[in-house]
Design an enzyme around this catalytic site. Structure first.
Site, PDB file in Angstrom:
ATOM      1  N   ASP A  32      -5.820  -3.889  -4.229  1.00  0.00           N
ATOM      2  CA  ASP A  32      -5.237  -3.119  -5.331  1.00  0.00           C
ATOM      3  C   ASP A  32      -6.350  -2.478  -6.168  1.00  0.00           C
ATOM      4  O   ASP A  32      -7.474  -2.980  -6.225  1.00  0.00           O
ATOM      5  CB  ASP A  32      -4.398  -4.069  -6.201  1.00  0.00           C
ATOM      6  CG  ASP A  32      -3.443  -3.320  -7.115  1.00  0.00           C
ATOM      7  OD1 ASP A  32      -3.319  -2.081  -6.986  1.00  0.00           O
ATOM      8  OD2 ASP A  32      -2.828  -3.971  -7.976  1.00  0.00           O
ATOM      9  N   GLY A  33      -6.010  -1.373  -6.816  1.00  0.00           N
ATOM     10  CA  GLY A  33      -6.932  -0.754  -7.767  1.00  0.00           C
ATOM     11  C   GLY A  33      -7.629   0.500  -7.265  1.00  0.00           C
ATOM     12  O   GLY A  33      -8.519   1.019  -7.943  1.00  0.00           O
ATOM     13  N   TRP A  37      -9.680   2.984  -9.744  1.00  0.00           N
ATOM     14  CA  TRP A  37     -11.098   3.218  -9.417  1.00  0.00           C
ATOM     15  C   TRP A  37     -11.383   4.723  -9.441  1.00  0.00           C
ATOM     16  O   TRP A  37     -12.381   5.170 -10.006  1.00  0.00           O
ATOM     17  CB  TRP A  37     -11.405   2.633  -8.031  1.00  0.00           C
ATOM     18  CG  TRP A  37     -12.816   2.800  -7.563  1.00  0.00           C
ATOM     19  CD1 TRP A  37     -13.841   1.909  -7.718  1.00  0.00           C
ATOM     20  CD2 TRP A  37     -13.368   3.928  -6.853  1.00  0.00           C
ATOM     21  NE1 TRP A  37     -14.995   2.406  -7.153  1.00  0.00           N
ATOM     22  CE2 TRP A  37     -14.732   3.643  -6.621  1.00  0.00           C
ATOM     23  CE3 TRP A  37     -12.855   5.141  -6.396  1.00  0.00           C
ATOM     24  CZ2 TRP A  37     -15.578   4.528  -5.944  1.00  0.00           C
ATOM     25  CZ3 TRP A  37     -13.690   6.020  -5.733  1.00  0.00           C
ATOM     26  CH2 TRP A  37     -15.040   5.714  -5.520  1.00  0.00           C
ATOM     27  N   ARG A  45      -6.484  10.324  -6.821  1.00  0.00           N
ATOM     28  CA  ARG A  45      -6.187   8.972  -6.335  1.00  0.00           C
ATOM     29  C   ARG A  45      -6.599   8.760  -4.880  1.00  0.00           C
ATOM     30  O   ARG A  45      -7.061   7.690  -4.508  1.00  0.00           O
ATOM     31  CB  ARG A  45      -4.684   8.692  -6.476  1.00  0.00           C
ATOM     32  CG  ARG A  45      -4.200   8.564  -7.905  1.00  0.00           C
ATOM     33  CD  ARG A  45      -2.693   8.347  -7.933  1.00  0.00           C
ATOM     34  NE  ARG A  45      -2.295   7.206  -7.118  1.00  0.00           N
ATOM     35  CZ  ARG A  45      -2.396   5.936  -7.524  1.00  0.00           C
ATOM     36  NH1 ARG A  45      -2.857   5.657  -8.713  1.00  0.00           N
ATOM     37  NH2 ARG A  45      -2.021   4.971  -6.726  1.00  0.00           N
ATOM     38  N   HIS A  49      -8.422   5.736  -2.270  1.00  0.00           N
ATOM     39  CA  HIS A  49      -7.966   5.186  -0.982  1.00  0.00           C
ATOM     40  C   HIS A  49      -9.039   5.390   0.094  1.00  0.00           C
ATOM     41  O   HIS A  49      -9.253   4.522   0.932  1.00  0.00           O
ATOM     42  CB  HIS A  49      -6.659   5.852  -0.549  1.00  0.00           C
ATOM     43  CG  HIS A  49      -5.514   5.576  -1.489  1.00  0.00           C
ATOM     44  ND1 HIS A  49      -5.247   4.319  -1.985  1.00  0.00           N
ATOM     45  CD2 HIS A  49      -4.577   6.400  -2.032  1.00  0.00           C
ATOM     46  CE1 HIS A  49      -4.189   4.376  -2.780  1.00  0.00           C
ATOM     47  NE2 HIS A  49      -3.767   5.626  -2.838  1.00  0.00           N
ATOM     48  N   THR A  78       6.633  -1.768   2.016  1.00  0.00           N
ATOM     49  CA  THR A  78       7.914  -1.064   2.168  1.00  0.00           C
ATOM     50  C   THR A  78       8.263  -0.297   0.882  1.00  0.00           C
ATOM     51  O   THR A  78       9.070   0.617   0.912  1.00  0.00           O
ATOM     52  CB  THR A  78       9.053  -2.066   2.504  1.00  0.00           C
ATOM     53  OG1 THR A  78       8.942  -3.200   1.637  1.00  0.00           O
ATOM     54  CG2 THR A  78       8.983  -2.534   3.937  1.00  0.00           C
ATOM     55  N   ASN A  80       5.856   1.289  -0.959  1.00  0.00           N
ATOM     56  CA  ASN A  80       4.889   2.371  -1.173  1.00  0.00           C
ATOM     57  C   ASN A  80       5.431   3.757  -0.804  1.00  0.00           C
ATOM     58  O   ASN A  80       4.847   4.774  -1.182  1.00  0.00           O
ATOM     59  CB  ASN A  80       3.572   2.105  -0.407  1.00  0.00           C
ATOM     60  CG  ASN A  80       2.713   1.027  -1.039  1.00  0.00           C
ATOM     61  OD1 ASN A  80       1.972   0.334  -0.357  1.00  0.00           O
ATOM     62  ND2 ASN A  80       2.800   0.874  -2.361  1.00  0.00           N
ATOM     63  N   ILE A 210       2.516 -11.129  -6.454  1.00  0.00           N
ATOM     64  CA  ILE A 210       2.337 -11.040  -5.000  1.00  0.00           C
ATOM     65  C   ILE A 210       3.069  -9.855  -4.360  1.00  0.00           C
ATOM     66  O   ILE A 210       2.898  -9.597  -3.172  1.00  0.00           O
ATOM     67  CB  ILE A 210       2.652 -12.365  -4.255  1.00  0.00           C
ATOM     68  CG1 ILE A 210       4.046 -12.874  -4.563  1.00  0.00           C
ATOM     69  CG2 ILE A 210       1.619 -13.415  -4.578  1.00  0.00           C
ATOM     70  CD1 ILE A 210       4.433 -14.082  -3.701  1.00  0.00           C
ATOM     71  N   GLU A 222      -3.878 -20.929  -1.782  1.00  0.00           N
ATOM     72  CA  GLU A 222      -4.588 -20.828  -3.066  1.00  0.00           C
ATOM     73  C   GLU A 222      -4.687 -19.351  -3.432  1.00  0.00           C
ATOM     74  O   GLU A 222      -4.965 -18.507  -2.566  1.00  0.00           O
ATOM     75  CB  GLU A 222      -5.998 -21.423  -2.941  1.00  0.00           C
ATOM     76  CG  GLU A 222      -6.017 -22.916  -2.704  1.00  0.00           C
ATOM     77  CD  GLU A 222      -5.428 -23.706  -3.865  1.00  0.00           C
ATOM     78  OE1 GLU A 222      -5.585 -23.285  -5.023  1.00  0.00           O
ATOM     79  OE2 GLU A 222      -4.797 -24.749  -3.603  1.00  0.00           O
TER      80      GLU A 222
HETATM   81  C1  FPP Z   1      -3.223  -0.166  -3.937  1.00  0.00           C
HETATM   82  O1  FPP Z   1      -3.990   0.514  -4.885  1.00  0.00           O
HETATM   83  C2  FPP Z   1      -3.609   0.284  -2.624  1.00  0.00           C
HETATM   84  C3  FPP Z   1      -2.770   0.778  -1.694  1.00  0.00           C
HETATM   85  C4  FPP Z   1      -1.320   0.930  -1.865  1.00  0.00           C
HETATM   86  C5  FPP Z   1      -3.280   1.244  -0.420  1.00  0.00           C
HETATM   87  C6  FPP Z   1      -4.278   0.327   0.185  1.00  0.00           C
HETATM   88  C7  FPP Z   1      -4.983   1.024   1.251  1.00  0.00           C
HETATM   89  C8  FPP Z   1      -6.301   0.926   1.457  1.00  0.00           C
HETATM   90  C9  FPP Z   1      -7.194   0.073   0.703  1.00  0.00           C
HETATM   91  C10 FPP Z   1      -6.912   1.620   2.569  1.00  0.00           C
HETATM   92  C11 FPP Z   1      -6.318   1.093   3.807  1.00  0.00           C
HETATM   93  C12 FPP Z   1      -7.117   1.304   4.928  1.00  0.00           C
HETATM   94  C13 FPP Z   1      -6.682   1.245   6.178  1.00  0.00           C
HETATM   95  C14 FPP Z   1      -7.663   1.132   7.207  1.00  0.00           C
HETATM   96  C15 FPP Z   1      -5.279   1.282   6.572  1.00  0.00           C
HETATM   97  P1  FPP Z   1      -3.231   1.455  -5.903  1.00  0.00           P
HETATM   98  O2  FPP Z   1      -3.194   2.816  -5.323  1.00  0.00           O
HETATM   99  O3  FPP Z   1      -1.903   0.874  -6.228  1.00  0.00           O
HETATM  100  O4  FPP Z   1      -4.196   1.394  -7.121  1.00  0.00           O
HETATM  101  P2  FPP Z   1      -3.768   1.487  -8.647  1.00  0.00           P
HETATM  102  O5  FPP Z   1      -2.884   0.291  -8.927  1.00  0.00           O
HETATM  103  O6  FPP Z   1      -5.058   1.431  -9.356  1.00  0.00           O
HETATM  104  O7  FPP Z   1      -3.047   2.779  -8.823  1.00  0.00           O
END
Ligand code: FPP
EC number: 2.5.1.-
Length: 257
Positions: A32-33, A37, A45, A49, A78, A80, A210, A222
């Site tokens: 997450d994050g 970031w 955004r 990623h 599901t 997202n 979670i 944990e």
């Molecule tokens: C959550 O951060 C992240 C996701 C929903 C996507 C996670 C995907 C990756 C880390 C890359 C995946 C890589 C592969 C190889 C499939 P957020 O967008 O919710 O962050 P925020 O809460 O700061 O907005």
């Protein structure tokens, strides 16, 4: 007094070293994050990623080097699909980019790719990339890199209930035969054999929930929450989380370890 104690505690935590004989076999991560970031850097955004994908590469190698048996990563839930169309389509391209550039490294590190989630609903080219990566790494017998893609814990449980109900209806099993191991066997983690339940669940970026991830399997895991945003997570923060895990006393509901 409190702050002095706290300082002493953080210094001792900093100096703790990882016990290589007590590495959690299965680590699950809610990455997450990425968005925050990027936002902090005045970037779109998707830049978060993209950087998050690089982190996946680094953390996969670090976990494999530490002797982790299964690394489960929550890449797309599901829920997202509710994000803006452009972001969803970028996230759908990420597995393609990732596997196109990284499968040779995975093979070099003897890492096998598995996926849990409803893959059939992903775009065709994403499905192909996923299936190719699974095929290309199927002979690897080191760490399993288990991506959760279009995955939801409740969905998974609903599917398991349907499967079991069908088996009862057809007379294959009786209601009395339904127990925890039968439920586990009908979940998507069944392919992980003895490592189906995570020992350690890490969530980055300061959120402490979670979010529909591995609801059944996390029953006795944990949890470690870190403020670090996923793109900044690395081998060191992974080790810190493992050190925190190693300081916990897992009792599984009993009185002794
Ligand atoms: C959550 O951060 C992240 C996701 C929903 C996507 C996670 C995907 C990756 C880390 C890359 C995946 C890589 C592969 C190889 C499939 P957020 O967008 O919710 O962050 P925020 O809460 O700061 O907005």
């Amino acid at each position: 007094m409190f702050s002095r104690q706290k300082k002493a505690q953080s210094i001792s935590e900093e100096t703790k070293v990882i016990d290589r004989n007590n590495i959690p076999a299965h680590i699950a991560i809610i990455m997450d994050g990425n968005g925050r970031w990027a936002q902090k850097r005045h970037l779109p955004r998707i830049a978060g990623h993209r950087e998050g994908m690089q982190t996946v590469k680094k953390v996969t190698i670090a976990a494999s080097d530490l002797g982790v048996k299964v690394l489960s990563l929550y890449a797309f839930s599901t829920e997202n699909w509710k994000r803006p169309k452009d972001e969803v389509s970028y996230l759908m391209q990420l597995p393609i980019r990732f596997f196109n550039t990284f499968v040779p490294d995975l093979i070099k590190h003897n890492v096998r790719v598995t996926v849990m989630g409803n893959i059939d609903k992903l775009p065709k080219d994403t499905q192909k990339a996923v299936h190719d990566a699974i095929d290309q790494t199927q002979e690897c017998n080191g760490m399993v890199l288990n991506f959760a893609l279009n995955y939801g814990g409740r969905d998974e449980i609903v599917d398991a209930v349907k499967n079991i109900a069908t088996q009862v209806k057809s007379g294959e099993i009786s209601v009395e035969q339904i127990d925890e191991s039968l439920v586990s066997a009908n979940l998507m983690t069944n392919m992980l054999d003895e490592y189906e339940d995570p020992d350690l669940m890490i969530r980055t970026s300061g959120e402490e929930r979670i979010s529909n991830f591995m609801l059944w399997q996390l029953a006795y895991s944990e949890f470690v929450f870190t403020d670090v945003h996923w793109p900044d997570f690395d081998a060191k923060t992974l080790e810190d989380a493992i050190i925190e895990f190693q300081g916990r006393h897992r009792r599984f509901g009993g009185l002794t370890k």
